[in-house]
Design a protein around this motif. Structure first.
Motif, short mmCIF file in Angstrom:
data_model
loop_
_atom_site.label_atom_id
_atom_site.label_comp_id
_atom_site.label_asym_id
_atom_site.label_seq_id
_atom_site.Cartn_x
_atom_site.Cartn_y
_atom_site.Cartn_z
N THR A 167 4.92 -5.30 -15.30
CA THR A 167 4.02 -6.35 -14.84
C THR A 167 4.68 -7.30 -13.84
O THR A 167 4.05 -8.24 -13.37
N THR A 168 5.96 -7.08 -13.52
CA THR A 168 6.67 -7.95 -12.58
C THR A 168 7.15 -7.10 -11.40
O THR A 168 7.85 -6.12 -11.59
N PHE A 169 6.75 -7.54 -10.20
CA PHE A 169 7.10 -6.81 -8.98
C PHE A 169 7.57 -7.81 -7.93
O PHE A 169 7.08 -8.94 -7.86
N ALA A 170 8.51 -7.40 -7.11
CA ALA A 170 8.95 -8.22 -5.99
C ALA A 170 7.93 -8.13 -4.86
O ALA A 170 7.30 -7.09 -4.66
N VAL A 171 7.77 -9.22 -4.13
CA VAL A 171 6.87 -9.24 -2.98
C VAL A 171 7.63 -8.68 -1.78
O VAL A 171 8.65 -9.23 -1.37
N VAL A 172 7.14 -7.57 -1.24
CA VAL A 172 7.76 -6.91 -0.09
C VAL A 172 6.72 -6.85 1.02
O VAL A 172 5.65 -6.27 0.82
N HIS A 173 7.03 -7.45 2.15
CA HIS A 173 6.07 -7.54 3.25
C HIS A 173 4.73 -8.09 2.76
O HIS A 173 3.67 -7.49 2.94
N ASP A 174 4.83 -9.25 2.13
CA ASP A 174 3.68 -10.06 1.72
C ASP A 174 2.88 -9.49 0.56
O ASP A 174 1.89 -10.11 0.13
N LYS A 175 3.24 -8.32 0.04
CA LYS A 175 2.46 -7.72 -1.04
C LYS A 175 3.39 -7.16 -2.12
O LYS A 175 4.46 -6.64 -1.80
N PRO A 176 2.96 -7.21 -3.38
CA PRO A 176 3.79 -6.62 -4.44
C PRO A 176 3.69 -5.10 -4.51
O PRO A 176 4.54 -4.45 -5.12
N LEU A 177 2.64 -4.53 -3.90
CA LEU A 177 2.50 -3.06 -3.92
C LEU A 177 1.65 -2.63 -2.74
O LEU A 177 0.62 -3.25 -2.43
N HIS A 178 2.11 -1.58 -2.06
CA HIS A 178 1.36 -0.98 -0.95
C HIS A 178 0.92 0.41 -1.40
O HIS A 178 1.71 1.17 -1.95
N LEU A 179 -0.35 0.73 -1.14
CA LEU A 179 -0.89 2.04 -1.53
C LEU A 179 -1.34 2.77 -0.27
O LEU A 179 -2.23 2.31 0.45
N VAL A 180 -0.70 3.91 0.00
CA VAL A 180 -1.08 4.76 1.12
C VAL A 180 -1.81 5.98 0.56
O VAL A 180 -1.28 6.67 -0.32
N VAL A 181 -3.04 6.19 1.04
CA VAL A 181 -3.84 7.34 0.61
C VAL A 181 -4.05 8.23 1.83
O VAL A 181 -4.56 7.78 2.87
N VAL A 182 -3.66 9.49 1.74
CA VAL A 182 -3.72 10.39 2.87
C VAL A 182 -4.19 11.77 2.40
O VAL A 182 -3.81 12.23 1.31
N ARG A 183 -5.07 12.38 3.19
CA ARG A 183 -5.45 13.74 2.86
C ARG A 183 -4.29 14.66 3.20
O ARG A 183 -3.53 14.39 4.14
N ARG A 184 -4.16 15.75 2.47
CA ARG A 184 -2.97 16.58 2.60
C ARG A 184 -2.82 17.25 3.97
O ARG A 184 -1.72 17.67 4.32
N ASP A 185 -3.90 17.34 4.73
CA ASP A 185 -3.76 17.86 6.09
C ASP A 185 -3.45 16.74 7.08
O ASP A 185 -3.37 16.97 8.28
N LEU A 186 -3.24 15.51 6.56
CA LEU A 186 -2.88 14.32 7.33
C LEU A 186 -3.98 13.87 8.28
O LEU A 186 -3.73 13.10 9.22
N ALA A 187 -5.23 14.30 8.04
CA ALA A 187 -6.35 13.94 8.91
C ALA A 187 -7.00 12.62 8.50
O ALA A 187 -7.71 12.02 9.30
N VAL A 188 -6.78 12.18 7.27
CA VAL A 188 -7.35 10.92 6.78
C VAL A 188 -6.21 10.06 6.25
O VAL A 188 -5.37 10.53 5.49
#
Length: 327
Positions: A136-157
């Protein structure tokens, strides 16, 4: 072989005087002591030359590596990653997002990992430590505690999102995955466990049922158009060698765009590898160089990559993308 057994003197032998016997015994003891010392010296030399011992021949023993401690006594203090430079860029960036468990942490999705195409639906997950307890404790890195990248496996989305965390450690974000296919959700964060910072990126697959038609990776280019901007980069990425990349953003009239800081920097570069969706997040230098955003990238290995550059102008975030082949 000579017989070294001591013989008892014959009855008619003349007995040695006590003083001579004592002198002989003392001399014998001294000779034995010299032999022992020289033997010990020889054994020590042999041990030193084999690398198994310590001593002047081997030099001082290097101290054992100590774990890096983070934010001791101040777990909620902001934390930022240093911008990449030629001197601190890794000789081959670490690839993340390939595993659901790493560094003693696990990404645990809740409810479901299947989403309908084009329909907004919440995605919830937790980051757990050894034993299953939620972090429940995270460091703030680049203004956010967590970044979520969602990408389709063919890298089109590609989507770069920022979930919010509840008091129990459950992260939540609404996902709208536009087309069928297999997606990879990559959580990039720095957890604080036992007072130590643990930076890592974990990935999990998401499924969107339907008629999936993979899109071939576009051919390599160094210029792309997004919205009303033309975005290009200078430089050639190489495997294992940190190379500078200078990214410029121009408006439709050809004038340089007025870039604004976004998430603590003038731009963010996410590099994804074709085939396994290996993930690299590169941070820029803190200041613009002749109006351009400067990154240092050491590709993790040869292959085809898709680079996504997020930037902000007039309060709005835009994303440009290029393909690149690293030999």
């Amino acid at each position: 072989m000579p017989d070294l057994t001591f013989q008892t003197p014959a009855p008619d032998a003349v007995a040695e005087p006590p003083q001579d016997r004592d002198t002989f015994r003392l001399a014998a003891f001294g000779a034995l002591l010299v032999v022992v010392l020289f033997a010990g010296y020889g054994i020590g030399r042999l041990s030193g030359s084999s690398g198994g011992g310590s001593g002047a021949a081997n030099g001082p023993t290097a101290p054992a590596a100590q774990p890096t401690m983070g934010m001791a006594g101040n777990e909620n203090a902001p934390h930022t990653h240093a911008a990449a430079t030629a001197s601190n860029a890794n000789p081959g960036e670490a690839v993340g997002g390939l595993a659901v468990t790493a560094s003693g942490l696990t990404l645990v999705p809740e409810i479901t990992t299947t989403f309908p195409a084009g329909v907004r639906k919440p995605f919830r997950f937790r980051i757990t430590a050894s034993g299953g307890a939620s972090v429940t404790t995270f460091a703030v890195v680049h203004d956010k505690p967590l970044h979520l990248v969602v990408v389709r496996r063919d890298l089109a989305v590609y989507q770069h999102l920022h979930p919010t965390m509840g008091p129990d450690g459950t992260w939540a974000v609404d996902l709208n995955l536009p087309d069928p296919g297999s997606y990879r959700a990559i959580a990039d964060f720095t957890a604080i466990v036992g007072g130590n910072q643990v930076p890592t990126s974990l990935g999990v697959d998401l499924a969107v049922p339907g008629d999936y038609r993979p899109v071939p990776l576009p051919p390599p280019t160094q210029s792309a158009t997004t919205d009303r901007f033309t975005v290009s980069y200078e430089g050639t990425p190489h495997a294992g060698v940190a190379e500078p990349l200078l990214v410029s953003v121009n408006s439709v009239d050809g004038k340089p765009a007025e870039l604004e800081p976004y998430l603590g920097a003038y731009g963010h570069l996410v590099v994804l590898r074709e085939g396994d969706v290996g993930y690299v997040h590169v941070h820029p230098e803190p200041q613009l160089v002749d109006g351009k955003v400067k990154f240092w990238l050491a590709a993790p290995g040869p292959g085809n990559y898709r680079m996504f550059f997020d930037f902000q102008v007039a309060g709005r975030v835009h994303t440009a993308a290029w393909s690149v082949t690293v030999g």
